[in-house]
Scaffold this motif. Structure first.
Motif, PDB file in Angstrom:
ATOM      1  N   SER A 473       0.866  -1.179   0.000  1.00 20.89           N
ATOM      2  CA  SER A 473       0.000   0.000   0.000  1.00 20.89           C
ATOM      3  C   SER A 473       0.896   1.220   0.000  1.00 20.89           C
ATOM      4  N   GLU A 474       0.938   1.895  -1.140  1.00 17.59           N
ATOM      5  CA  GLU A 474       1.731   3.123  -1.194  1.00 17.59           C
ATOM      6  C   GLU A 474       1.233   4.152  -0.187  1.00 17.59           C
ATOM      7  N   HIS A 475      -0.076   4.151   0.091  1.00 16.68           N
ATOM      8  CA  HIS A 475      -0.611   5.080   1.088  1.00 16.68           C
ATOM      9  C   HIS A 475       0.038   4.847   2.452  1.00 16.68           C
ATOM     10  N   LEU A 476       0.101   3.597   2.882  1.00 14.47           N
ATOM     11  CA  LEU A 476       0.684   3.312   4.184  1.00 14.47           C
ATOM     12  C   LEU A 476       2.161   3.697   4.221  1.00 14.47           C
ATOM     13  N   CYS A 477       2.890   3.376   3.161  1.00  8.81           N
ATOM     14  CA  CYS A 477       4.318   3.722   3.131  1.00  8.81           C
ATOM     15  C   CYS A 477       4.506   5.227   3.268  1.00  8.81           C
ATOM     16  N   GLN A 478       3.738   5.982   2.511  1.00  9.91           N
ATOM     17  CA  GLN A 478       3.834   7.442   2.566  1.00  9.91           C
ATOM     18  C   GLN A 478       3.434   7.949   3.947  1.00  9.91           C
ATOM     19  N   GLY A 479       2.320   7.451   4.469  1.00  5.94           N
ATOM     20  CA  GLY A 479       1.852   7.928   5.762  1.00  5.94           C
ATOM     21  C   GLY A 479       2.795   7.577   6.890  1.00  5.94           C
ATOM     22  N   TRP A 480       3.324   6.360   6.875  1.00  7.64           N
ATOM     23  CA  TRP A 480       4.303   5.975   7.893  1.00  7.64           C
ATOM     24  C   TRP A 480       5.516   6.902   7.858  1.00  7.64           C
ATOM     25  N   LEU A 481       6.016   7.151   6.652  1.00  8.14           N
ATOM     26  CA  LEU A 481       7.203   7.990   6.552  1.00  8.14           C
ATOM     27  C   LEU A 481       6.909   9.420   6.993  1.00  8.14           C
ATOM     28  N   GLU A 482       5.755   9.953   6.605  1.00  5.20           N
ATOM     29  CA  GLU A 482       5.405  11.304   7.049  1.00  5.20           C
ATOM     30  C   GLU A 482       5.349  11.379   8.571  1.00  5.20           C
ATOM     31  N   GLY A 483       4.666  10.419   9.203  1.00  5.47           N
ATOM     32  CA  GLY A 483       4.585  10.422  10.652  1.00  5.47           C
ATOM     33  C   GLY A 483       5.950  10.283  11.300  1.00  5.47           C
ATOM     34  N   TYR A 484       6.801   9.477  10.709  1.00  2.00           N
ATOM     35  CA  TYR A 484       8.155   9.259  11.226  1.00  2.00           C
ATOM     36  C   TYR A 484       8.976  10.544  11.136  1.00  2.00           C
ATOM     37  N   LEU A 485       8.878  11.231   9.993  1.00  2.00           N
ATOM     38  CA  LEU A 485       9.626  12.476   9.813  1.00  2.00           C
ATOM     39  C   LEU A 485       9.093  13.583  10.706  1.00  2.00           C
ATOM     40  N   LEU A 486       7.785  13.693  10.801  1.00  2.00           N
ATOM     41  CA  LEU A 486       7.180  14.782  11.575  1.00  2.00           C
ATOM     42  C   LEU A 486       7.463  14.667  13.057  1.00  2.00           C
ATOM     43  N   THR A 487       7.853  13.482  13.507  1.00  2.00           N
ATOM     44  CA  THR A 487       8.205  13.300  14.913  1.00  2.00           C
ATOM     45  C   THR A 487       9.713  13.218  15.121  1.00  2.00           C
ATOM     46  N   GLY A 488      10.484  13.633  14.113  1.00  2.00           N
ATOM     47  CA  GLY A 488      11.908  13.873  14.348  1.00  2.00           C
ATOM     48  C   GLY A 488      12.862  12.811  13.883  1.00  2.00           C
ATOM     49  N   ARG A 489      12.477  11.989  12.902  1.00  2.00           N
ATOM     50  CA  ARG A 489      13.392  10.960  12.416  1.00  2.00           C
ATOM     51  C   ARG A 489      13.648  11.110  10.918  1.00  2.00           C
ATOM     52  N   HIS A 490      14.324  10.133  10.311  1.00  2.00           N
ATOM     53  CA  HIS A 490      14.736  10.210   8.906  1.00  2.00           C
ATOM     54  C   HIS A 490      14.299   8.951   8.166  1.00  2.00           C
ATOM     55  N   GLY A 491      14.180   9.061   6.843  1.00  2.00           N
ATOM     56  CA  GLY A 491      13.871   7.875   6.074  1.00  2.00           C
ATOM     57  C   GLY A 491      13.738   8.156   4.600  1.00  2.00           C
ATOM     58  N   LEU A 492      13.425   7.103   3.852  1.00  2.00           N
ATOM     59  CA  LEU A 492      13.173   7.242   2.424  1.00  2.00           C
ATOM     60  C   LEU A 492      12.071   6.272   2.015  1.00  2.00           C
ATOM     61  N   PHE A 493      11.451   6.592   0.909  1.00  2.00           N
ATOM     62  CA  PHE A 493      10.349   5.813   0.348  1.00  2.00           C
ATOM     63  C   PHE A 493      10.773   5.412  -1.053  1.00  2.00           C
ATOM     64  N   ASN A 494      10.987   4.102  -1.264  1.00  2.00           N
ATOM     65  CA  ASN A 494      11.319   3.645  -2.610  1.00  2.00           C
ATOM     66  C   ASN A 494      10.096   3.008  -3.244  1.00  2.00           C
ATOM     67  N   CYS A 495       9.908   3.271  -4.538  1.00  2.00           N
ATOM     68  CA  CYS A 495       8.660   2.878  -5.184  1.00  2.00           C
ATOM     69  C   CYS A 495       8.863   2.790  -6.688  1.00  2.00           C
ATOM     70  N   TYR A 496       8.063   1.961  -7.329  1.00  2.00           N
ATOM     71  CA  TYR A 496       7.992   2.014  -8.787  1.00  2.00           C
ATOM     72  C   TYR A 496       7.515   3.403  -9.205  1.00  2.00           C
ATOM     73  N   GLU A 497       8.150   3.934 -10.228  1.00  2.00           N
ATOM     74  CA  GLU A 497       7.849   5.308 -10.639  1.00  2.00           C
ATOM     75  C   GLU A 497       6.376   5.503 -11.000  1.00  2.00           C
ATOM     76  N   ALA A 498       5.793   4.570 -11.721  1.00  2.00           N
ATOM     77  CA  ALA A 498       4.427   4.769 -12.211  1.00  2.00           C
ATOM     78  C   ALA A 498       3.411   4.802 -11.080  1.00  2.00           C
ATOM     79  N   PHE A 499       3.710   4.096  -9.971  1.00  2.00           N
ATOM     80  CA  PHE A 499       2.686   3.934  -8.946  1.00  2.00           C
ATOM     81  C   PHE A 499       2.865   4.868  -7.766  1.00  2.00           C
ATOM     82  N   ILE A 500       3.871   5.711  -7.825  1.00  2.00           N
ATOM     83  CA  ILE A 500       3.975   6.754  -6.800  1.00  2.00           C
ATOM     84  C   ILE A 500       2.828   7.744  -6.946  1.00  2.00           C
ATOM     85  N   HIS A 501       2.181   7.752  -8.120  1.00  2.00           N
ATOM     86  CA  HIS A 501       1.007   8.616  -8.309  1.00  2.00           C
ATOM     87  C   HIS A 501      -0.107   8.302  -7.312  1.00  2.00           C
TER      88      HIS A 501
END
Length: 805
Positions: A473-501
């Motif tokens: 679920s790209e939604h979960l990956c994005q949301g997890w990373l946003e929550g992680y960053l907004l609370t003071g941590r670091h990360g990256l989201f890797n994804c197939y280019e077409a489905f990052i939409h």
């Protein structure tokens, strides 16, 4: 919640609950005042038209439930000395969270112009949804918020992102029953299979059923309780159901039941965490617990007007926004508003100067324990720089341009493994089951995929604790990373280019959040949101047309220039340099597009660092203008376009040796834009120096061609820029056939040069015809053999073109 929580027996008395009720009434009074009033905040005189805002904006319906939950969570926080974060899923609950922040004193600490007195209360009311004031949602301006909720569906995934690697944090996530109808929220129920009961914090989902959306009932409020509770049990939760406030029920009775339920939930959380800690200490497998979840059913618009103009309001959709819509012009509505406000008995809540009574102030937790003041909601306060290993140790050896082949993302994966090892508790990689597919599998030499569900023998690098989070679920990956960053941590989201939409809209919200926080002095910068998009448009040999879409870049560059960055590294060494830079940045969205397939390597590490630092530059070894003005500029951005552009240069130098060709490669796409439009933009002088003021420019671009025109439309030589890129022509085919389908191939680039350089079209018509024939030959070969012609597939940059410069 910390395992050491005391969970002492509750000693809450009737008077304690009455005080809690008073705090709740104060929060509700302040919420209604924000929606309606601009003067007379304490009702020291009867309401007059000029006391009411001329435009009534904001939402009441969900607010009393939010303030009710906040009051009861404060009771738990104070008793347990608990660190807690409050996520407001219902997007229209802004008045409630602003009111609670003011009651806790945090608002006045952040905004000295809004003190805790009558003058401050008036400003608090006036500014809400008012020109020059604050938004109506739990916006970045709201202390304690990491989730605006303007777009529904993402609260629970943000809560999990905040909880990862935060073992002492309780994240109370209020989910509106309208929000619960969204796809992203439906997927979010599964994230309890990823949260570790010792290493991560606790997410308490609170499904707030008030029955209605804007003008319609909600699904979950209209199904039988046993069906709803079975659904939650099926997701792996232990649900608690509390309902109250209906048919004029005494709020004190609801408070009493709520206090008891919260005590049971807190005790259950402590038992779960203690048992998991015992399992971990004994070397046993940590089992996935059934975390508590609360279902709270209250009337929509609770404590508001029962009826307006003969229509029932409380408990219906009519309370969603502004129950009394004509209070400035309608005397009856104004009188009803005053009556409504006085039901909260403000004279019992605030002293003569408008300050909350001392016993109310004493109910709030102290300092950073306040949910409105927790540093977890201002993640920059907790942010630590990453320890980034030397990426040059992973350099690909490039003795000559075109060496290799090597996989860019494969090379990056080995460095990311080092990043994971150096940062074991504040760096995570998110992806929709594509980490290995995107050739980052080297990270599994340093970590595993984290999963708290059932693990079977034969599962690949899956364990209870890992730094990689994968869910389809790209939604979960994005949301997890946003929550992680907004609370003071670091990360990256890797994804197939077409489905990052899939996360286009989520990206929008995060970019807007970052834009807003740049202008809020107390908001500290957070780590950038870093995308790595691979399996891109030009190499979808197995998947074809459905997997071919480079348009996320177009979407990203719509946002504020101060926020977005787009990078197209052409080989492994430039990707290493680019990503080292991205992981050091703050308050940006960095989009990096890189191929995973083995390809030619163009630059040594020293050259790559210099090239990435510039972001754009001439490749002298591929050019033959030799310090003179070129006849044509071939530009390229992206790994496959770079390969085709360099191959086109080789053809031109072989067949038209007298033609002066300059090759310009672009890594930082925003360098093309005017410096007045983007911080990375080139000056007109520098742009003209690279691309000339009047010579043809043939630009081979990774994405949709018109974006290059959009970025360069103000440039002097823009009329001479001709862009080749993706034209929405795709299928399951060979790599070279794919570029031919979109006229991005080397032969077509040579044809473009012949067509656009004055004097070549007639003089070299035979060469142009030969290029057309070459395209036909290569197309025929793919149809006969299923692969690209060897002279194309195995092509390398000729080493006879001269030494490296």
């Amino acid at each position: 919640m910390a395992v050491t929580a005391t969970n002492a027996p509750d000693t809450t008395t009737r008077s304690d609950l009455e005080l809690l009720d008073a705090w709740w009434r104060a929060a509700n009074y302040l919420s209604v005042g924000q929606i309606y009033l601009m003067d007379n905040p304490l009702l020291r005189e009867p309401l007059r038209p000029e006391h009411v805002k001329p435009r009534l904006l904001g939402h009441w319906g969900t607010t009393p439930g939010l303030t009710f939950l906040w009051a009861h969570l404060n009771r738990v926080i104070t008793r347990e000395e608990q660190d807690a974060l409050y996520i407001t899923g219902p997007g229209h609950g802004g008045p409630g969270v602003v009111a609670t922040a003011w009651l806790e004193g945090t608002y006045s600490e952040r905004y000295s112009q809004v003190p805790q007195d009558a003058e401050g209360m008036q400003e608090l009311f006036r500014q809400f949804s008012f020109p020059g004031g604050i938004p109506s949602h739990a916006a970045p301006e709201t202390p304690g918020s990491i989730h605006e909720g303007g777009e529904l569906g993402y609260s629970l995934m943000h809560a999990a992102g905040a909880a990862f690697d935060n073992p002492d944090l309780l994240v109370a996530c209020v989910i509106g029953d309208g929000e619960a109808e969204t796809g992203p929220l439906a997927a979010s129920w599964q994230q309890n299979k990823f949260l570790h009961p010792v290493h991560d914090g606790t997410v308490l989902p609170i499904l707030h059923l008030n029955g209605y959306k804007i003008a319609n009932s909600t699904v979950l409020a209209r199904i039988p309780d046993d069906e709803l509770l079975d659904q939650m049990r099926g997701h792996g939760y232990r649900p608690y159901l509390l309902e109250g406030g209906f048919d004029g029920e005494d709020p004190m009775a609801v408070h009493e039941r709520m206090a008891a339920v919260m005590d049971e939930i807190v005790a259950e959380i402590a038992r779960i965490r203690a048992r998991a800690a015992e399992q971990l200490a004994a070397g046993e497998d940590v089992q996935r617990p059934r975390w508590p979840a609360l279902v709270l059913r209250t009337p929509k618009g609770w404590t508001g007007p029962k009826e307006v103009d003969g229509h029932r309001v409380e408990g219906t959709f009519r309370s969603h926004q502004v129950p009394l819509a004509e209070t400035r012009t309608n005397e009856a509505h104004r009188a009803q508003l005053e009556q409504w406000l006085r039901t909260y008995r403000p004279e019992e809540l605030f002293d003569a100067d408008g300050r909350p009574h001392a016993e109310l102030l004493a109910l709030a937790p102290r300092g950073p324990k306040r949910m409105s003041a927790t540093p977890h909601a201002n993640g920059g306060e907790l942010l630590r720089d990453l320890r980034l290993p030397d990426f040059t140790r992973h350099a690909v050896d490039v003795p000559e341009p075109g060496s290799g082949p090597a996989s860019a993302t494969g090379t990056l994966g080995a460095w990311l493994a080092d990043v994971v090892r150096a940062n074991p508790d504040n760096f995570r990689i998110m992806g929709p089951d594509e980490t290995a597919s995107n050739r980052l599998q080297a990270v599994f030499e340093a970590t595993d995929r984290q999963f708290i569900g059932h693990i079977q023998s034969g599962d690949d690098h899956v364990s209870r604790a890992g730094r990689v989070l994968e869910v389809l679920s790209e939604h979960l990956c994005q949301g997890w990373l946003e929550g992680y960053l907004l609370t003071g941590r670091h990360g990256l989201f890797n994804c197939y280019e077409a489905f990052i939409h899939i996360v286009d809209s989520m990206f929008n919200q995060h970019a807007k959040w970052l834009t807003a926080t740049r202008h809020i002095p107390w908001r500290r910068p957070i780590a950038s949101l870093n995308y790595l998009l691979s399996s891109h448009v030009w190499r979808q040999d197995h998947n074809g047309f459905s997997h071919q879409d480079p348009g996320f870049i177009d979407h990203v560059v719509n946002k504020k220039a101060e926020i977005v960055r787009v990078y197209l590294p052409p080989d492994a060494n430039t990707l290493l340099s680019t990503y080292d830079h991205c992981l050091r940045t703050r308050n940006y969205v960095n989009v990096v597009v890189a191929g995973k397939n083995p390809g030619p390597q163009w630059l040594t590490m020293d050259e790559a660092i210099a090239h990435c630092t510039r972001g754009i530059g001439v490749w002298p070894w591929a050019s033959n203008d030799d310090g003179a003005e070129p006849d044509v500029v071939l530009a390229c951005a992206g790994d496959v376009p770079t390969l085709e552009a360099v191959a086109a240069v080789s053809l031109l130098r072989r067949h038209l040796p007298e033609l002066k060709v300059r090759l310009v490669n672009v890594v930082d796409l925003m360098r093309l834009q005017d410096e007045r439009e983007h911080p990375h933009g080139l000056s007109d002088r520098d742009f003209d120096g690279l691309f000339t003021t009047d010579k043809p420019v043939i630009f081979a671009y990774h994405g949709y061609p018109w974006l290059i025109h959009r970025l360069t439309y103000r440039r002097r030589n823009h009329p001479n820029i001709h862009v080749r890129g993706y034209k929405e022509e795709g299928t399951t085919t060979t790599p070279f056939d794919m570029v031919m389908l979109n006229d991005l191939d080397r032969f077509h680039l040579v044809m473009d040069v012949i067509d656009r350089v004055p004097g070549l079209a007639v003089k070299h018509a035979a060469l142009r015809q030969h290029m057309v024939d070459e395209r036909l030959r290569c197309r025929r070969y793919t149809r006969e053999h299923g692969t690209d012609a060897p002279d194309v597939a195995d092509w390398v940059w000729p080493d006879s073109t001269g030494p490296r410069m």
